[in-house]
Design an enzyme around this catalytic site. Sequence first.
Site, short mmCIF file in Angstrom:
data_model
loop_
_atom_site.label_atom_id
_atom_site.label_comp_id
_atom_site.label_asym_id
_atom_site.label_seq_id
_atom_site.Cartn_x
_atom_site.Cartn_y
_atom_site.Cartn_z
N ASN A 102 10.60 2.36 1.58
CA ASN A 102 9.98 1.37 2.44
C ASN A 102 10.41 -0.05 2.11
O ASN A 102 9.79 -1.02 2.55
CB ASN A 102 8.46 1.50 2.38
CG ASN A 102 7.97 2.72 3.14
OD1 ASN A 102 8.70 3.28 3.97
ND2 ASN A 102 6.75 3.15 2.87
N GLY A 138 0.76 -1.23 0.00
CA GLY A 138 0.00 0.00 0.00
C GLY A 138 0.80 1.29 0.00
O GLY A 138 0.25 2.35 -0.29
N ASP A 139 2.08 1.22 0.35
CA ASP A 139 2.93 2.43 0.37
C ASP A 139 4.35 2.03 -0.02
O ASP A 139 5.33 2.42 0.62
CB ASP A 139 2.92 3.06 1.77
CG ASP A 139 3.55 4.45 1.80
OD1 ASP A 139 3.81 5.02 0.72
OD2 ASP A 139 3.80 4.97 2.91
N LEU A 140 4.47 1.28 -1.11
CA LEU A 140 5.73 0.62 -1.44
C LEU A 140 6.63 1.50 -2.30
O LEU A 140 7.09 1.08 -3.36
CB LEU A 140 5.46 -0.72 -2.13
CG LEU A 140 6.66 -1.70 -2.15
CD1 LEU A 140 7.08 -2.07 -0.75
CD2 LEU A 140 6.31 -2.94 -2.95
#
Length: 308
Positions: free
Chosen positions: A217, A211-213
């Site tokens: 991250n 979701g926030d790659l």
Amino acid sequence: MHAHRDEQPGDSVVARVAARTGFPAGHTSALGGGSICQAWRVERAAGARHGSQYGTVFAKTLPDAPPDFFAAEAAGLRLLAETGTVAVPEVLAAEPDLLVLNWIEPGPPSATGAERLGRDLAALHSTPAPGYGTPGRPAYLGPLPLTSPERPVTDPGRWPTYHAEHRLLPFLRLAYDRGAVDDTDRRDVELLCARLDEVAGPPQPPAVTHGDLWSGNVLWAADGPAHLIDPAAQGGHPETDLALLELFGCPRLPRVLAAYEELRPVPGRAARVPLHQLQHLLVHAALFGSGYGTRSGAAARAALSGRP
């Protein structure tokens, strides 16, 4: 997990890490690289014999965080871990303004590690989710809360409507209200949302996604596979994770994507990259200003044209 500098945070972080985890905290160094939270590398106290299997832990804090902020991140890490597909740090404690994880010693990105990451992501994205979003639990993208439908949305044909209503238009409105998106770019993003079913590509059932790659991250480990950190884990569209790896540049990305597509081919994905980057560009516009608003409009126009 980040390059660090020596700095003592005072007794608060050390004492709370020890109290919440039983970790006998000693020397503590502040870490750079985060734009939202303060982060710390906390080493085991010299001579300590009991209290933890770890020699070092990672802690991060955010004063005045929403009460469920770190609980949401911890839930996302556990969701990813439960799939058995990708490596993530272990959650040791999650408090309203404190998160403690086991320390992952960083290392250089390697070709072998990149191929492993691609295969692991393909396995993650082959894991079904019960619906799009995170119904029943909170989630955040940076400091901004994510919304989800009240009732689970499981029909792949409804992903365009879900994505427009819960992942694009809320952040467009926020960025526009903050003066970070002009009228032309706002209209083009709204036009894309109205025509999303025309450019979305083949229907994709909800899958577990990070979701926030973005590349920051992905924690390349000195020993073992790359670990995924700071998730906004949810039922989502796998192409969003892949597009985010491209947004700010990921080391050895061609090897990551080649290994991924050996297991999980995604025909026509390149033309849809701007669509799947748009959510994060709008979030960045809301948080960091009009430079990202301009990029948001450009991404919307590229998505409508079908050109990468």
